[in-house]
Design an enzyme around this catalytic site. Sequence first.
Site, PDB file in Angstrom:
ATOM      1  N   HIS A 202      83.621  26.448 -39.558  1.00 52.62           N
ATOM      2  CA  HIS A 202      83.187  25.736 -40.762  1.00 52.62           C
ATOM      3  C   HIS A 202      84.046  26.111 -41.967  1.00 52.62           C
ATOM      4  O   HIS A 202      84.172  25.306 -42.900  1.00 52.62           O
ATOM      5  CB  HIS A 202      81.718  26.045 -41.043  1.00 52.62           C
ATOM      6  N   SER A 206      87.730  21.895 -38.362  1.00 51.86           N
ATOM      7  CA  SER A 206      88.031  21.579 -36.979  1.00 51.86           C
ATOM      8  C   SER A 206      89.437  21.022 -36.861  1.00 51.86           C
ATOM      9  O   SER A 206      89.905  20.287 -37.727  1.00 51.86           O
ATOM     10  CB  SER A 206      87.012  20.570 -36.432  1.00 51.86           C
ATOM     11  N   LYS A 228      76.934  11.268 -30.393  1.00 53.62           N
ATOM     12  CA  LYS A 228      77.776  11.589 -29.243  1.00 53.62           C
ATOM     13  C   LYS A 228      77.310  12.890 -28.596  1.00 53.62           C
ATOM     14  O   LYS A 228      77.284  13.005 -27.365  1.00 53.62           O
ATOM     15  CB  LYS A 228      79.244  11.706 -29.674  1.00 53.62           C
ATOM     16  N   ASP A 229      76.937  13.879 -29.419  1.00 55.62           N
ATOM     17  CA  ASP A 229      76.410  15.122 -28.875  1.00 55.62           C
ATOM     18  C   ASP A 229      75.134  14.862 -28.087  1.00 55.62           C
ATOM     19  O   ASP A 229      74.938  15.409 -26.998  1.00 55.62           O
ATOM     20  CB  ASP A 229      76.118  16.121 -30.002  1.00 55.62           C
ATOM     21  N   GLU A 272      81.261  33.152  -7.413  1.00 55.05           N
ATOM     22  CA  GLU A 272      80.887  31.833  -7.911  1.00 55.05           C
ATOM     23  C   GLU A 272      82.142  31.023  -8.237  1.00 55.05           C
ATOM     24  O   GLU A 272      83.220  31.569  -8.461  1.00 55.05           O
ATOM     25  CB  GLU A 272      80.015  31.963  -9.158  1.00 55.05           C
TER      26      GLU A 272
END
Length: 364
Positions: A202, A206, A228-229, A272
């Site tokens: 922040h 970005s 979108k999230d 895994e």
Amino acid sequence: MYMCYSRDMSLQLLHTVCMYSTTSSITIAYNAGALAGVCYAVQVLSGILMAFTYVSAEEYAYLVLDYANRDGTYVWCIRTTHSNTASVVFMAMYLHVLRAWLYEVSAVVASLLYSIGVIVWLLMMGTAFLGYVLPWGLMSFWALTVITNLLTVIPLVGDDVLVHCWGGYYISSNTLQRVLALHYLLPFVVLVLVLGHLLVLHVQGSGTPSLVPGTHTDGEPFIMYYYKDLWVLGISVLMVILIVLCYPDTLHHPDNYCYVDRYTTPQHIVPEWYFLPFYSMLRACSSKGIGVLILVASVLVYLLLLSVCTEIHTSAGIHAVVDGTAHVVILVVLGMLGQCSPSYPYVECSGYLTTICLAVHVLF
């Protein structure tokens, strides 16, 4: 005074959530980070609930979990959610990093942001491995044996470190207690780093995908892209529900549902899926010491070569696509080789691909 302070903090939080500026060229690829954060929160909550039913004793760990899984109230749902959501977290993290590679965000975003992300990834790897040990199945026991024995490569004090790690001269309930304590503690350390990661994000802003025209930030409110999230999160929730209800054991090795036997070794020790590329690198060398060095180099290369990548890739171009695609393909092939038996030609191919994997960033 306190009322004024609370009001100012509330307004600042509202401004951060609703009016945080972002680039107009932001794509759905940026949702992977938010998905990883939500799944991580699910992991923490389900892990706390699972801790209520766990007994860190060698004689009872497997039996108590098995009993709780069969007869406990919705324990089967909590446990399968916890174990399978771990795969979703790593899938989201890998997609998050892949987006950074392909869009060359490492050349735009501050190095501190990327470095914190790499540290979070390393701690998540450690947390996931410790969680893999806690069910105390046959595969868990021997995976812990193999990985902890790598500590013996430390010069002079390696054997002493191993004894202190085990809490004795062999793996026992003391070892399991240490594993539980670390597995419970590390997620909160990761939480602090994740908050730091978001804070730096922040502050610095970005990164703009260099393959799409646009500026670093052109004043678009991020809240306009929340849908979108929610769309990606909804699809992921449906996927997790499908796995938990219909295929709860698909992502796990069947040997881990067998009780621990110190005198019976699994035919093939397989971790895994999110560990497989690095496990393949580890066993590519017959020397334990060299194998550990290769493993450490393969993990730290993303952090150590950040400055090199930032200097070379300062603009959009084919370099980002070639570099990211080649690296992903190599890691996928290494993962496929990691689940194969440790014999010819799989080990030899793993060695060649490991060498290429370590050099691919420098080559491009």
